[in-house]
Each structure stands twice: as C-alpha cells, then as structure tokens.
Design a protein around this motif. Sequence first.
Motif, PDB file in Angstrom:
ATOM      1  N   ALA A 104      65.340  68.689  88.792  1.00  0.00           N
ATOM      2  CA  ALA A 104      65.254  67.262  88.479  1.00  0.00           C
ATOM      3  C   ALA A 104      64.058  66.682  89.223  1.00  0.00           C
ATOM      4  CB  ALA A 104      66.558  66.563  88.859  1.00  0.00           C
ATOM      5  N   GLU A 105      64.169  65.433  89.697  1.00  0.00           N
ATOM      6  CA  GLU A 105      63.026  64.782  90.340  1.00  0.00           C
ATOM      7  C   GLU A 105      62.533  65.535  91.570  1.00  0.00           C
ATOM      8  OE1 GLU A 105      64.869  61.616  87.846  1.00  0.00           O
ATOM      9  OE2 GLU A 105      65.559  63.301  89.042  1.00  0.00           O
ATOM     10  N   ALA A 106      63.428  66.248  92.229  1.00  0.00           N
ATOM     11  CA  ALA A 106      63.031  66.996  93.423  1.00  0.00           C
ATOM     12  C   ALA A 106      62.266  68.266  93.079  1.00  0.00           C
ATOM     13  CB  ALA A 106      64.259  67.340  94.257  1.00  0.00           C
ATOM     14  N   GLY A 107      62.302  68.679  91.832  1.00  0.00           N
ATOM     15  CA  GLY A 107      61.589  69.882  91.426  1.00  0.00           C
ATOM     16  C   GLY A 107      62.414  71.139  91.643  1.00  0.00           C
ATOM     17  N   GLU A 108      61.732  72.264  91.697  1.00  0.00           N
ATOM     18  CA  GLU A 108      62.400  73.565  91.775  1.00  0.00           C
ATOM     19  C   GLU A 108      63.220  73.739  93.047  1.00  0.00           C
ATOM     20  OE1 GLU A 108      62.636  75.840  89.533  1.00  0.00           O
ATOM     21  OE2 GLU A 108      61.316  74.908  88.053  1.00  0.00           O
ATOM     22  N   VAL A 109      62.897  73.001  94.104  1.00  0.00           N
ATOM     23  CA  VAL A 109      63.662  73.138  95.340  1.00  0.00           C
ATOM     24  C   VAL A 109      65.115  72.745  95.112  1.00  0.00           C
ATOM     25  CG1 VAL A 109      63.252  70.797  96.212  1.00  0.00           C
ATOM     26  CG2 VAL A 109      63.620  72.685  97.824  1.00  0.00           C
ATOM     27  N   GLY A 110      65.372  71.930  94.088  1.00  0.00           N
ATOM     28  CA  GLY A 110      66.746  71.568  93.770  1.00  0.00           C
ATOM     29  C   GLY A 110      67.599  72.778  93.430  1.00  0.00           C
ATOM     30  N   MET A 111      66.982  73.816  92.877  1.00  0.00           N
ATOM     31  CA  MET A 111      67.717  75.040  92.571  1.00  0.00           C
ATOM     32  C   MET A 111      68.155  75.733  93.856  1.00  0.00           C
ATOM     33  SD  MET A 111      67.403  74.769  89.285  1.00  0.00           S
ATOM     34  CE  MET A 111      67.631  76.315  88.411  1.00  0.00           C
ATOM     35  N   GLU A 112      67.275  75.704  94.873  1.00  0.00           N
ATOM     36  CA  GLU A 112      67.629  76.291  96.159  1.00  0.00           C
ATOM     37  C   GLU A 112      68.731  75.490  96.844  1.00  0.00           C
ATOM     38  OE1 GLU A 112      66.414  79.137  97.108  1.00  0.00           O
ATOM     39  OE2 GLU A 112      65.102  79.228  95.342  1.00  0.00           O
ATOM     40  N   VAL A 113      68.683  74.179  96.679  1.00  0.00           N
ATOM     41  CA  VAL A 113      69.748  73.335  97.229  1.00  0.00           C
ATOM     42  C   VAL A 113      71.081  73.718  96.586  1.00  0.00           C
ATOM     43  CG1 VAL A 113      70.624  70.976  97.393  1.00  0.00           C
ATOM     44  CG2 VAL A 113      68.207  71.431  97.786  1.00  0.00           C
ATOM     45  N   GLY A 114      71.067  73.965  95.276  1.00  0.00           N
ATOM     46  CA  GLY A 114      72.275  74.383  94.585  1.00  0.00           C
ATOM     47  C   GLY A 114      72.838  75.678  95.147  1.00  0.00           C
ATOM     48  N   ASP A 115      71.965  76.637  95.447  1.00  0.00           N
ATOM     49  CA  ASP A 115      72.415  77.897  96.034  1.00  0.00           C
ATOM     50  C   ASP A 115      73.062  77.663  97.392  1.00  0.00           C
ATOM     51  OD1 ASP A 115      71.451  79.287  93.855  1.00  0.00           O
ATOM     52  OD2 ASP A 115      69.525  79.765  94.798  1.00  0.00           O
ATOM     53  N   THR A 116      72.467  76.768  98.183  1.00  0.00           N
ATOM     54  CA  THR A 116      72.995  76.484  99.513  1.00  0.00           C
ATOM     55  C   THR A 116      74.361  75.815  99.426  1.00  0.00           C
ATOM     56  OG1 THR A 116      70.762  76.230 100.402  1.00  0.00           O
ATOM     57  CG2 THR A 116      72.558  75.271 101.680  1.00  0.00           C
ATOM     58  N   VAL A 117      74.494  74.843  98.537  1.00  0.00           N
ATOM     59  CA  VAL A 117      75.781  74.170  98.345  1.00  0.00           C
ATOM     60  C   VAL A 117      76.824  75.172  97.860  1.00  0.00           C
ATOM     61  CG1 VAL A 117      77.000  72.426  96.996  1.00  0.00           C
ATOM     62  CG2 VAL A 117      74.743  71.915  97.947  1.00  0.00           C
ATOM     63  N   ASN A 118      76.428  76.036  96.954  1.00  0.00           N
ATOM     64  CA  ASN A 118      77.313  77.072  96.438  1.00  0.00           C
ATOM     65  C   ASN A 118      77.837  77.940  97.575  1.00  0.00           C
ATOM     66  OD1 ASN A 118      78.527  79.245  95.130  1.00  0.00           O
ATOM     67  ND2 ASN A 118      77.004  79.339  93.518  1.00  0.00           N
ATOM     68  N   SER A 119      76.947  78.396  98.437  1.00  0.00           N
ATOM     69  CA  SER A 119      77.327  79.250  99.554  1.00  0.00           C
ATOM     70  C   SER A 119      78.280  78.524 100.506  1.00  0.00           C
ATOM     71  CB  SER A 119      76.071  79.702 100.306  1.00  0.00           C
ATOM     72  OG  SER A 119      76.408  80.444 101.464  1.00  0.00           O
ATOM     73  N   THR A 120      77.999  77.232 100.738  1.00  0.00           N
ATOM     74  CA  THR A 120      78.843  76.458 101.642  1.00  0.00           C
ATOM     75  C   THR A 120      80.251  76.311 101.092  1.00  0.00           C
ATOM     76  OG1 THR A 120      76.941  75.216 102.472  1.00  0.00           O
ATOM     77  CG2 THR A 120      79.112  74.235 102.790  1.00  0.00           C
ATOM     78  N   TRP A 121      80.368  75.980  99.826  1.00  0.00           N
ATOM     79  CA  TRP A 121      81.695  75.793  99.229  1.00  0.00           C
ATOM     80  C   TRP A 121      82.482  77.095  99.172  1.00  0.00           C
ATOM     81  CZ3 TRP A 121      80.247  72.095  94.599  1.00  0.00           C
ATOM     82  CH2 TRP A 121      79.965  70.829  95.133  1.00  0.00           C
ATOM     83  N   SER A 122      81.777  78.224  99.031  1.00  0.00           N
ATOM     84  CA  SER A 122      82.479  79.510  99.007  1.00  0.00           C
ATOM     85  C   SER A 122      83.152  79.791 100.340  1.00  0.00           C
ATOM     86  CB  SER A 122      81.504  80.642  98.652  1.00  0.00           C
ATOM     87  OG  SER A 122      80.550  80.844  99.685  1.00  0.00           O
ATOM     88  N   GLN A 123      82.599  79.232 101.422  1.00  0.00           N
ATOM     89  CA  GLN A 123      83.230  79.394 102.740  1.00  0.00           C
ATOM     90  C   GLN A 123      84.563  78.660 102.829  1.00  0.00           C
ATOM     91  OE1 GLN A 123      80.489  78.793 106.120  1.00  0.00           O
ATOM     92  NE2 GLN A 123      78.816  78.842 104.636  1.00  0.00           N
ATOM     93  N   LEU A 124      84.789  77.703 101.937  1.00  0.00           N
ATOM     94  CA  LEU A 124      86.053  76.978 101.896  1.00  0.00           C
ATOM     95  C   LEU A 124      87.109  77.703 101.076  1.00  0.00           C
ATOM     96  CD1 LEU A 124      84.729  73.352 101.265  1.00  0.00           C
ATOM     97  CD2 LEU A 124      85.719  74.225 103.388  1.00  0.00           C
ATOM     98  N   GLY A 125      86.735  78.824 100.458  1.00  0.00           N
ATOM     99  CA  GLY A 125      87.660  79.528  99.593  1.00  0.00           C
ATOM    100  C   GLY A 125      87.587  79.074  98.154  1.00  0.00           C
ATOM    101  N   ILE A 126      86.454  78.507  97.779  1.00  0.00           N
ATOM    102  CA  ILE A 126      86.262  78.027  96.408  1.00  0.00           C
ATOM    103  C   ILE A 126      85.230  78.909  95.721  1.00  0.00           C
ATOM    104  CG2 ILE A 126      85.533  76.081  94.984  1.00  0.00           C
ATOM    105  CD1 ILE A 126      86.372  74.226  97.224  1.00  0.00           C
ATOM    106  N   ASN A 127      85.633  79.557  94.654  1.00  0.00           N
ATOM    107  CA  ASN A 127      84.712  80.389  93.897  1.00  0.00           C
ATOM    108  C   ASN A 127      83.874  79.503  92.982  1.00  0.00           C
ATOM    109  OD1 ASN A 127      85.647  82.855  94.935  1.00  0.00           O
ATOM    110  ND2 ASN A 127      87.349  82.881  93.475  1.00  0.00           N
ATOM    111  N   VAL A 128      82.584  79.593  93.134  1.00  0.00           N
ATOM    112  CA  VAL A 128      81.681  78.734  92.377  1.00  0.00           C
ATOM    113  C   VAL A 128      80.743  79.599  91.543  1.00  0.00           C
ATOM    114  CG1 VAL A 128      79.981  76.883  92.480  1.00  0.00           C
ATOM    115  CG2 VAL A 128      81.750  77.034  94.243  1.00  0.00           C
ATOM    116  N   SER A 129      80.742  79.359  90.239  1.00  0.00           N
ATOM    117  CA  SER A 129      79.736  79.979  89.378  1.00  0.00           C
ATOM    118  C   SER A 129      78.710  78.920  89.028  1.00  0.00           C
ATOM    119  CB  SER A 129      80.379  80.546  88.103  1.00  0.00           C
ATOM    120  OG  SER A 129      80.943  79.504  87.327  1.00  0.00           O
ATOM    121  N   GLN A 130      77.471  79.343  88.883  1.00  0.00           N
ATOM    122  CA  GLN A 130      76.394  78.406  88.589  1.00  0.00           C
ATOM    123  C   GLN A 130      75.956  78.537  87.136  1.00  0.00           C
ATOM    124  OE1 GLN A 130      73.299  77.783  91.518  1.00  0.00           O
ATOM    125  NE2 GLN A 130      74.349  79.117  92.974  1.00  0.00           N
TER     126      GLN A 130
END
Length: 264
Positions: A104-130
């Motif tokens: 989006a407006e942030a550009g391609e780095v937004g995809m990396e942010v998504g990966d980081t959020v995904n990894s964080t939520w998985s630590q809570l026991g939540i399986n996340v597919s992108q």
Amino acid sequence: RLALGTAIDRGQIKDVLLGGLGITLYSEYMGPEYPGWDPSRESGAWTFEGDRIDNTGTQQSIPYVLADGDIAAAGALLDAAGYPLVGSERPGIGDQLTLQKYPAEAGEVGMEVGDTVNSTWSQLGINVSQLVEDYGGVISPRMRRREQFLPVLKNGDVNSSVFPLDWPYPPVDSSISRPGWGVGFESPYLSSQHFSIRGSQDRAYREFEHMETADYMIYWQLYNGVFQIPRGVVATDKITGIKVEQTHYGGATGYGNPESITIK
C-alpha cells in the motif's frame, strides 16, 4: 482484537523494518500527529451502540498507548476472552486466521511488516496463513461491494491526521460511503457521529464529539494501528526551502506553484 494489537511489537517494526522512520500508531485514526492526541488518555468503556458505561469486570478502559509487543498480556486477554491455549493452539480462534496483505502507501516494506505480524501472532497459538492479492484488481472492488470479509493488513484512511479536530472521521466505516471505498463492517454509532458532527454549528461540540468517537474506536479496537508512514521530502542541496501546507492526500509536488519552492 485488543489481544492481537497488544502483541504487535511496533517499536521493533519501526526500528528494524522502517529504519527508525515513521511514527508508531495504536489506532488507525489516532496518534502523535493527530489533533487531540494525548498519550495519557484512556477510552473509557462503551457499549457497541455508543453509550458510555462504567469500568466493571472485563469491560475496562483502554489506554491510547498499548503495552507494545507484550505477548504475555496478549495471551492473558485471549484467555479471558474464552480462547485458552490448548497444547500449541487456541481452539476457536487459533484454528485458522487468514491475513491479507498488499503493498500500500508504505510500499513493499508493508509485506515485511505482514510477515512480522504473522510471526508474532503465531507465538500466541494462532495459525495465520497469508493471502497476497492485487489491490486495484481484487481487494478494492471487494471493498466497494462490501464483500471483503478477511482481515487486511493495509493502510486505511491514512492521511486523516491532517483533519482539524472538529471534523468527523471519514465515513468509510459504514455504508454511508457507498458506492465508494468501505472497510467492510457497519458501525451505526460511527454513522450517527459523522452526521451529528457535520450538522452542528457549535465548534466546541464538534471537537468534543470528535474525541468521543476516538475513544469509542480505541475501546472497540476497530482499527489496530501499526505505524504512520513518513511523509518526508527528498531534495538536492539546490533547494533551500519548501513552503507548502500539508493537505489530505497532498504532496509538495502537487501544488503547481513555483513560488512554494526556493532554489539556490
């Protein structure tokens, strides 16, 4: 939603992925550069219909600044909400969560942010597919048709920090924005606030209700914020000054006024 937002390590995202640029946000529509921002403010407790209620039991006021990246606090919130950890997953919420993302407006780095959020939520026991889809061809049309049901990691109404304090929040949170862009959920309170603020000639009332709306959105966590994208200007040393006003979705190059830029 509060649990998921509490788990996000915004400081790490800013320092590592954004190189220290940008401003951390805890809500899409309120942050350090927004009118009315007060880091010590709390939301109070609200009914979904838009009535303030007493802080009792699990209905507690939400601070404007969350505990950043607090996995333990996020886990406790999920436990209290009825999603305890069973083994390595949380039945009912951890079976599967699909997170959509796109540049989006942030550009391609937004995809990396998504990966980081995904990894964080998985630590809570939540399986996340992108799910990565094209915005213009796929996601935006679904937004306009109100057929976008999956959570989306994206930019919402990203430049509303320039709105005056007495302006209502954008109408994209309800069907009053039809046939334009919408986020895919309906909040009658936000709709009524939009018309109430627009229809009043009392500036003090409009400013008060603007902050009431912010409190409501903080409490219900309708938009988990991550960061506000930096809006800097890159120029050579020949340019000694730029004098422009910040505008909604505006940029220093869009004014067509040569007097706004001073060249050595």
